[in-house]
Write a protein that holds these residues in place. Structure first.
Motif, PDB file in Angstrom:
ATOM      1  N   THR A  37      -8.431   0.520   4.833  1.00  0.00           N
ATOM      2  CA  THR A  37      -9.831   0.129   4.684  1.00  0.00           C
ATOM      3  C   THR A  37     -10.406   0.837   3.470  1.00  0.00           C
ATOM      4  OG1 THR A  37     -12.033   0.130   5.690  1.00  0.00           O
ATOM      5  CG2 THR A  37     -10.571   1.958   6.280  1.00  0.00           C
ATOM      6  N   GLU A  38     -11.318   0.182   2.782  1.00  0.00           N
ATOM      7  CA  GLU A  38     -12.015   0.816   1.668  1.00  0.00           C
ATOM      8  C   GLU A  38     -13.302   1.482   2.138  1.00  0.00           C
ATOM      9  OE1 GLU A  38     -10.523   0.936  -1.283  1.00  0.00           O
ATOM     10  OE2 GLU A  38      -8.893  -0.194  -0.347  1.00  0.00           O
ATOM     11  N   ALA A  39     -13.714   1.237   3.368  1.00  0.00           N
ATOM     12  CA  ALA A  39     -14.942   1.810   3.927  1.00  0.00           C
ATOM     13  C   ALA A  39     -14.583   3.096   4.657  1.00  0.00           C
ATOM     14  CB  ALA A  39     -15.616   0.809   4.870  1.00  0.00           C
ATOM     15  N   VAL A  40     -14.791   4.228   4.016  1.00  0.00           N
ATOM     16  CA  VAL A  40     -14.337   5.500   4.564  1.00  0.00           C
ATOM     17  C   VAL A  40     -15.006   5.813   5.897  1.00  0.00           C
ATOM     18  CG1 VAL A  40     -16.040   6.828   3.261  1.00  0.00           C
ATOM     19  CG2 VAL A  40     -13.919   7.926   3.983  1.00  0.00           C
ATOM     20  N   TRP A  41     -16.217   5.316   6.121  1.00  0.00           N
ATOM     21  CA  TRP A  41     -16.906   5.592   7.383  1.00  0.00           C
ATOM     22  C   TRP A  41     -16.211   4.959   8.586  1.00  0.00           C
ATOM     23  CZ3 TRP A  41     -18.641   1.266   9.954  1.00  0.00           C
ATOM     24  CH2 TRP A  41     -18.847   0.112   9.206  1.00  0.00           C
ATOM     25  N   GLN A  42     -15.324   3.998   8.335  1.00  0.00           N
ATOM     26  CA  GLN A  42     -14.604   3.348   9.425  1.00  0.00           C
ATOM     27  C   GLN A  42     -13.401   4.156   9.909  1.00  0.00           C
ATOM     28  OE1 GLN A  42     -13.574  -0.544   7.951  1.00  0.00           O
ATOM     29  NE2 GLN A  42     -15.703  -1.173   7.701  1.00  0.00           N
ATOM     30  N   ALA A  43     -13.103   5.280   9.266  1.00  0.00           N
ATOM     31  CA  ALA A  43     -11.904   6.052   9.592  1.00  0.00           C
ATOM     32  C   ALA A  43     -11.783   6.399  11.077  1.00  0.00           C
ATOM     33  CB  ALA A  43     -11.856   7.319   8.737  1.00  0.00           C
ATOM     34  N   PRO A  44     -12.859   6.829  11.775  1.00  0.00           N
ATOM     35  CA  PRO A  44     -12.699   7.154  13.200  1.00  0.00           C
ATOM     36  C   PRO A  44     -12.239   5.967  14.040  1.00  0.00           C
ATOM     37  CG  PRO A  44     -14.773   8.004  12.359  1.00  0.00           C
ATOM     38  CD  PRO A  44     -14.232   7.084  11.300  1.00  0.00           C
ATOM     39  N   ALA A  53      -7.166  13.252  -5.281  1.00  0.00           N
ATOM     40  CA  ALA A  53      -6.359  12.430  -6.179  1.00  0.00           C
ATOM     41  C   ALA A  53      -6.038  11.074  -5.569  1.00  0.00           C
ATOM     42  CB  ALA A  53      -5.062  13.168  -6.531  1.00  0.00           C
ATOM     43  N   LEU A  54      -5.937  11.012  -4.254  1.00  0.00           N
ATOM     44  CA  LEU A  54      -5.603   9.762  -3.565  1.00  0.00           C
ATOM     45  C   LEU A  54      -6.801   8.822  -3.424  1.00  0.00           C
ATOM     46  CD1 LEU A  54      -3.347  11.221  -0.749  1.00  0.00           C
ATOM     47  CD2 LEU A  54      -2.605   9.524  -2.435  1.00  0.00           C
ATOM     48  N   ARG A  55      -8.007   9.328  -3.505  1.00  0.00           N
ATOM     49  CA  ARG A  55      -9.193   8.522  -3.232  1.00  0.00           C
ATOM     50  C   ARG A  55      -9.323   7.279  -4.111  1.00  0.00           C
ATOM     51  NH1 ARG A  55     -14.824  10.908  -2.477  1.00  0.00           N
ATOM     52  NH2 ARG A  55     -15.039   8.950  -1.339  1.00  0.00           N
ATOM     53  N   PRO A  56      -8.982   7.336  -5.404  1.00  0.00           N
ATOM     54  CA  PRO A  56      -9.131   6.122  -6.218  1.00  0.00           C
ATOM     55  C   PRO A  56      -8.116   5.027  -5.881  1.00  0.00           C
ATOM     56  CG  PRO A  56      -9.123   8.095  -7.593  1.00  0.00           C
ATOM     57  CD  PRO A  56      -8.643   8.502  -6.245  1.00  0.00           C
ATOM     58  N   GLN A  57      -7.094   5.367  -5.117  1.00  0.00           N
ATOM     59  CA  GLN A  57      -6.070   4.385  -4.785  1.00  0.00           C
ATOM     60  C   GLN A  57      -6.551   3.468  -3.653  1.00  0.00           C
ATOM     61  OE1 GLN A  57      -3.240   4.454  -6.784  1.00  0.00           O
ATOM     62  NE2 GLN A  57      -4.498   6.001  -7.813  1.00  0.00           N
ATOM     63  N   ALA A  58      -5.765   2.467  -3.349  1.00  0.00           N
ATOM     64  CA  ALA A  58      -6.105   1.539  -2.272  1.00  0.00           C
ATOM     65  C   ALA A  58      -6.138   2.261  -0.933  1.00  0.00           C
ATOM     66  CB  ALA A  58      -5.081   0.400  -2.228  1.00  0.00           C
ATOM     67  N   LEU A  89       0.825  -1.191   0.000  1.00  0.00           N
ATOM     68  CA  LEU A  89       0.000   0.000   0.000  1.00  0.00           C
ATOM     69  C   LEU A  89       0.867   1.251   0.000  1.00  0.00           C
ATOM     70  CD1 LEU A  89      -2.628   1.563   0.254  1.00  0.00           C
ATOM     71  CD2 LEU A  89      -2.557   1.153   2.725  1.00  0.00           C
ATOM     72  N   ILE A  90       1.873   1.277   0.875  1.00  0.00           N
ATOM     73  CA  ILE A  90       2.744   2.445   0.966  1.00  0.00           C
ATOM     74  C   ILE A  90       3.456   2.678  -0.353  1.00  0.00           C
ATOM     75  CG2 ILE A  90       4.713   3.450   2.173  1.00  0.00           C
ATOM     76  CD1 ILE A  90       4.004   1.697   4.558  1.00  0.00           C
ATOM     77  N   SER A  91       4.004   1.624  -0.931  1.00  0.00           N
ATOM     78  CA  SER A  91       4.755   1.755  -2.177  1.00  0.00           C
ATOM     79  C   SER A  91       3.866   2.235  -3.311  1.00  0.00           C
ATOM     80  CB  SER A  91       5.387   0.406  -2.543  1.00  0.00           C
ATOM     81  OG  SER A  91       6.268  -0.014  -1.538  1.00  0.00           O
ATOM     82  N   ALA A  92       2.639   1.685  -3.396  1.00  0.00           N
ATOM     83  CA  ALA A  92       1.741   2.053  -4.478  1.00  0.00           C
ATOM     84  C   ALA A  92       1.352   3.518  -4.392  1.00  0.00           C
ATOM     85  CB  ALA A  92       0.490   1.173  -4.441  1.00  0.00           C
ATOM     86  N   VAL A  93       1.055   3.979  -3.197  1.00  0.00           N
ATOM     87  CA  VAL A  93       0.635   5.368  -3.025  1.00  0.00           C
ATOM     88  C   VAL A  93       1.762   6.323  -3.353  1.00  0.00           C
ATOM     89  CG1 VAL A  93      -0.082   7.091  -1.342  1.00  0.00           C
ATOM     90  CG2 VAL A  93      -1.161   4.842  -1.349  1.00  0.00           C
ATOM     91  N   LEU A  94       2.937   6.058  -2.814  1.00  0.00           N
ATOM     92  CA  LEU A  94       4.061   6.974  -3.035  1.00  0.00           C
ATOM     93  C   LEU A  94       4.531   6.951  -4.478  1.00  0.00           C
ATOM     94  CD1 LEU A  94       6.135   6.489   0.228  1.00  0.00           C
ATOM     95  CD2 LEU A  94       4.476   8.255  -0.323  1.00  0.00           C
ATOM     96  N   ALA A  95       4.480   5.769  -5.111  1.00  0.00           N
ATOM     97  CA  ALA A  95       4.906   5.683  -6.507  1.00  0.00           C
ATOM     98  C   ALA A  95       3.936   6.417  -7.417  1.00  0.00           C
ATOM     99  CB  ALA A  95       5.006   4.220  -6.927  1.00  0.00           C
ATOM    100  N   SER A  96       2.653   6.388  -7.073  1.00  0.00           N
ATOM    101  CA  SER A  96       1.640   7.020  -7.908  1.00  0.00           C
ATOM    102  C   SER A  96       1.642   8.534  -7.779  1.00  0.00           C
ATOM    103  CB  SER A  96       0.254   6.489  -7.541  1.00  0.00           C
ATOM    104  OG  SER A  96       0.195   5.104  -7.745  1.00  0.00           O
ATOM    105  N   PHE A  97       2.228   9.032  -6.702  1.00  0.00           N
ATOM    106  CA  PHE A  97       2.195  10.468  -6.462  1.00  0.00           C
ATOM    107  C   PHE A  97       3.586  11.007  -6.148  1.00  0.00           C
ATOM    108  CE2 PHE A  97      -2.230  11.253  -6.680  1.00  0.00           C
ATOM    109  CZ  PHE A  97      -2.786  10.011  -6.465  1.00  0.00           C
ATOM    110  N   CYS A  98       4.477  10.805  -7.118  1.00  0.00           N
ATOM    111  CA  CYS A  98       5.850  11.267  -6.934  1.00  0.00           C
ATOM    112  C   CYS A  98       5.925  12.785  -6.900  1.00  0.00           C
ATOM    113  CB  CYS A  98       6.754  10.719  -8.035  1.00  0.00           C
ATOM    114  SG  CYS A  98       6.202  11.154  -9.697  1.00  0.00           S
ATOM    115  N   SER A  99       4.866  13.472  -7.397  1.00  0.00           N
ATOM    116  CA  SER A  99       4.860  14.932  -7.371  1.00  0.00           C
ATOM    117  C   SER A  99       4.554  15.470  -5.981  1.00  0.00           C
ATOM    118  CB  SER A  99       3.817  15.475  -8.348  1.00  0.00           C
ATOM    119  OG  SER A  99       2.534  15.050  -7.975  1.00  0.00           O
ATOM    120  N   VAL A 100       4.027  14.620  -5.107  1.00  0.00           N
ATOM    121  CA  VAL A 100       3.741  15.039  -3.739  1.00  0.00           C
ATOM    122  C   VAL A 100       5.017  14.938  -2.923  1.00  0.00           C
ATOM    123  CG1 VAL A 100       2.399  14.545  -1.680  1.00  0.00           C
ATOM    124  CG2 VAL A 100       1.371  14.236  -3.936  1.00  0.00           C
TER     125      VAL A 100
END
Length: 270
Positions: free
Chosen positions: A169-176, A44-49, A3-14
């Motif tokens: 998690t893919e269920a955003v309501w579980q964030a808290p 931009a991050l929302r479509p990612q895992a 997950l970490i690698s995919a996110v950081l690789a997809s957003f090298c501009s961040v």
């Protein structure tokens, strides 16, 4: 790690935050972004895992990190257990059950010292909002059109750097639940937040964007489109976070006017 690698690789501009104690100890991946671009980066991050949540600046992340100290473990049930509690009842019943329970606990706490007051409290309905909490519908109020919790309160400008975390998690309501948000003063426990988010997500397309130590901001896809719906929602939000009225807009009609066709919701607990 995937997950970490995919996110950081997809957003090298961040801009990646420099390795330090904060990144080493926070339980989920952190990405550092410019505060003015935080909402854009979140979108931009929302479509990612996973589920992205903006946490705020370094101080806010450190405050959130406090609840993950081993000494706090006993106050938070396992994630699966908390999710099950959040899903046990439909709609807002979990929130309402929590409010009734807190009301009974408060009655018990004062009964020995002040039986008369306890009797008065017992006659009250903790889910009923007094009529004088409503005023005339205010004209000219504009709904929020942006996130406000990421601004520097002294300058009014967006903070230079804030952190976004990616929750597993893919269920955003579980964030808290994953962030162990709540469970102090009038701020309900994480599973109650999650159940409430779940209902508002189904009803209004509302999703949490920012979760800080005492603040939540949500983005709404299908806001209250008429005044009656806005008034009903204002009542729900007051029961959920009374400080937004009592120490904020002043009465429920003002809150309803802000919610009417508003795309952003703001909550705060003292």
């Amino acid at each position: 790690m995937k997950l970490i690698s995919a996110v950081l690789a997809s957003f090298c501009s961040v801009a990646a935050a420099q390795a330090d104690t904060l990144l080493d100890t926070f339980p989920y991946p952190l990405i550092e972004v410019n505060g003015a671009e935080a909402l854009k980066e979140w979108q931009a991050l929302r479509p990612q895992a996973g589920t992205p949540i903006i946490l705020g600046d370094r101080e806010q992340v450190e405050r959130i990190l406090d609840v993950f100290h081993p000494s706090q473990q006993a106050f938070y049930p396992p994630i699966k257990e908390a999710i099950a509690k959040a899903m046990a009842q439909p709609g807002l019943d979990t929130l309402y059950a929590h409010l009734r329970e807190e009301h009974q606990l408060f009655i018990a706490s004062v009964k020995e010292d002040d039986a008369d007051w306890a009797a008065e409290l017992a006659a009250e309905n903790p889910l009923e909002v007094p009529a004088n909490y409503w005023g005339p519908w205010p004209e000219g109020m504009q709904a929020a059109d942006r996130l406000i919790s990421l601004d520097d309160w002294q300058t009014g400008r967006a903070k230079d750097k804030v952190f976004i975390t990616i929750l597993p998690t893919e269920a955003v309501w579980q964030a808290p639940i994953y962030l162990r948000f709540g469970g102090w003063n009038a701020n309900p426990p994480p599973y109650v937040h999650a159940a409430t988010f779940r209902h508002w997500g189904e009803t209004y397309g509302a999703v949490p964007v920012v979760i800080q130590s005492d603040t939540v901001e949500m983005l709404v896809a299908d806001p209250a489109s008429d005044r009656d719906a806005a008034r009903e929602l204002a009542t729900q939000q007051y029961l959920y976070a009374s400080d937004i009225v009592d120490q904020g807009v002043g009465d429920l009609s003002a809150l309803a006017a802000l919610l009417h066709e508003g795309d952003f919701w703001y909550f705060w607990w003292d």
